[in-house]
Design a protein around this motif. Structure first.
Motif, mmCIF file in Angstrom:
data_model
loop_
_atom_site.group_PDB
_atom_site.id
_atom_site.type_symbol
_atom_site.label_atom_id
_atom_site.label_comp_id
_atom_site.label_asym_id
_atom_site.label_seq_id
_atom_site.Cartn_x
_atom_site.Cartn_y
_atom_site.Cartn_z
ATOM 1 N N VAL A 1 0.842 -1.201 0.000
ATOM 2 C CA VAL A 1 0.000 0.000 0.000
ATOM 3 C C VAL A 1 0.870 1.242 0.000
ATOM 4 C CG1 VAL A 1 -1.699 1.327 1.306
ATOM 5 C CG2 VAL A 1 -1.939 -1.153 1.124
ATOM 6 N N ALA A 2 1.865 1.271 0.884
ATOM 7 C CA ALA A 2 2.749 2.436 0.986
ATOM 8 C C ALA A 2 3.491 2.676 -0.327
ATOM 9 C CB ALA A 2 3.739 2.240 2.130
ATOM 10 N N TRP A 3 3.965 1.606 -0.958
ATOM 11 C CA TRP A 3 4.690 1.743 -2.217
ATOM 12 C C TRP A 3 3.801 2.381 -3.275
ATOM 13 C CZ3 TRP A 3 9.159 2.492 -3.978
ATOM 14 C CH2 TRP A 3 9.527 2.205 -5.299
ATOM 15 N N SER A 4 2.521 2.009 -3.299
ATOM 16 C CA SER A 4 1.580 2.616 -4.232
ATOM 17 C C SER A 4 1.336 4.079 -3.884
ATOM 18 C CB SER A 4 0.256 1.845 -4.211
ATOM 19 O OG SER A 4 -0.673 2.411 -5.100
ATOM 20 N N MET A 5 1.187 4.377 -2.589
ATOM 21 C CA MET A 5 0.938 5.744 -2.148
ATOM 22 C C MET A 5 2.130 6.665 -2.409
ATOM 23 S SD MET A 5 -2.085 6.142 -0.824
ATOM 24 C CE MET A 5 -3.488 5.203 -0.173
ATOM 25 N N MET A 6 3.313 6.107 -2.516
ATOM 26 C CA MET A 6 4.525 6.911 -2.710
ATOM 27 C C MET A 6 4.724 7.314 -4.169
ATOM 28 S SD MET A 6 6.935 4.698 -0.111
ATOM 29 C CE MET A 6 8.504 5.506 -0.482
ATOM 30 N N LYS A 7 3.809 6.881 -5.048
ATOM 31 C CA LYS A 7 3.922 7.197 -6.469
ATOM 32 C C LYS A 7 2.977 8.341 -6.850
ATOM 33 C CE LYS A 7 4.909 2.387 -7.755
ATOM 34 N NZ LYS A 7 4.424 1.245 -8.558
ATOM 35 N N PRO A 8 3.400 9.227 -7.748
ATOM 36 C CA PRO A 8 2.500 10.294 -8.219
ATOM 37 C C PRO A 8 1.638 9.806 -9.381
ATOM 38 C CG PRO A 8 4.677 10.590 -9.179
ATOM 39 C CD PRO A 8 4.770 9.380 -8.274
ATOM 40 N N TYR A 9 0.452 10.399 -9.520
ATOM 41 C CA TYR A 9 -0.431 10.084 -10.642
ATOM 42 C C TYR A 9 -0.961 11.395 -11.216
ATOM 43 C CZ TYR A 9 -0.355 5.318 -8.842
ATOM 44 O OH TYR A 9 0.051 4.080 -8.405
ATOM 45 N N LYS A 10 -0.853 11.553 -12.533
ATOM 46 C CA LYS A 10 -1.329 12.765 -13.174
ATOM 47 C C LYS A 10 -2.854 12.754 -13.278
ATOM 48 C CE LYS A 10 2.804 13.580 -15.982
ATOM 49 N NZ LYS A 10 3.341 13.765 -17.364
#
Length: 326
Positions: free
Chosen positions: A165-174
């Motif tokens: 979950v954290a790894w996904s949250m640490m990514k930006p999304y346009k």
């Protein structure tokens, strides 16, 4: 619309944990309507004309347009916006005012109960289904729904390995409005993702303590993607409903009218497939820090220790995790 109390399966948990996909999977069952994050409808979906999973804007969607316009009938101008603000005030994770709700105290509580009950009735009327799935996730909303008349509440607490979950949250999304992303998603620092994952799941645990044992259950996301049909069946069994095997297989799910939630709902269909890339892509140091911050719950949910590596275990070979969540 069905007589008596309406069954509501409420999916609680933290974001990027598969709540939207479980909503879609449940919504494919006869008599069950997967609504998505219902709290978002009044908070921002309707006002900002966000997209339904059917790819129509909410106010142009044949289903949600009918639901909201019927709900608005006879209410004052601006009722939806006012209701959205009331939801934001009433569904905090830890709201001491709800302690008084069981005694019926306060105009705010009465208005919340009346308006929310009416909205669920409209959803049931428009769908013709006897079970509504609400994947709003917020534990505070689950607590608030306990006081709403006419609802028989069942809570499914969905958890996913917090490191993923954290790894996904640490990514930006346009920002991509037509793809289900209404605004740019900025990356969250590791410590913040860990604290929120821990806090929200603690909130869900508290909700489960407040409900009778037979009205709540926990589902690990990893177990759901490994056996979608089995987990959907177990949820329906616990809610007293019958499971029907989908004709195209339990691991192929098709969004319908889910609102808000993960952007994967904007696809025509989703094949639950193996993807545990975070186990090799997330720096080991970050995994260690997260584990230190959230150790008690990682252990409670069976995630404590080193994560499985791709291709190293039979369980991994059988797991199918959508890439949209990573």
């Amino acid at each position: 619309m069905p007589q008596g109390k309406l069954k509501v399966i409420y999916i609680a948990g933290y974001g990027r944990s598969g709540t939207t996909l479980l909503d879609i999977a449940l919504g494919q069952q006869p008599g069950v309507f997967g609504a998505g994050e219902i709290t978002a409808l009044a908070r921002h979906v309707w006002k900002e004309r966000e997209f339904c999973a059917c790819r129509e804007k909410a106010d142009e969607c044949g289903f949600w347009g009918r639901v909201v316009n019927s709900w608005l009938e006879g209410r004052k101008s601006g009722a939806m916006d006012a209701y959205g603000k009331r939801l934001a005030r009433s569904e905090w994770l830890f709201d001491p005012r709800r302690l008084l709700w069981r005694f019926g105290a306060g105009r705010e509580a009465r208005a919340y109960r009346e308006e929310t009950a009416a909205l669920f009735r409209e959803i049931a009327e428009a769908s013709g289904d006897t079970v509504i799935v609400d994947s709003s996730k917020l534990p505070g909303r689950a607590s608030a729904l306990m006081s709403v008349p006419g609802i028989e509440l069942y809570v499914v607490h969905v958890v996913r390995d917090g490191r993923g979950v954290a790894w996904s949250m640490m990514k930006p999304y346009k920002r991509a409005v037509d793809a289900g992303l209404q605004k740019e998603v900025k990356p969250k620092p590791l410590w913040q993702a860990a604290v929120r994952w821990f806090t929200v799941n603690i909130g869900a645990e508290i909700v489960r303590l407040r409900l009778p044992r037979e009205r709540s259950m926990r589902v690990r996301y990893e177990d759901f993607v490994a056996d979608p049909g089995g987990k959907v069946k177990s949820i329906l069994d616990f809610a007293g409903e019958e499971y029907v095997q989908p004709p195209y297989g339990a691991d192929l799910i098709k969004p319908q009218h889910q609102i808000a939630g993960n952007r994967s709902r904007m696809q025509n269909e989703i094949r639950l497939r193996r993807d545990i890339g975070w186990t090799s892509q997330m720096p080991r140091s970050d995994q260690t820090v997260f584990s230190a911050l959230a150790a008690p719950l990682l252990a409670k949910y069976g995630y404590f220790g080193s994560p499985p590596r791709q291709g190293t275990s039979e369980r991994e070979r059988d797991s199918r995790i959508p890439k949209e969540l990573t």
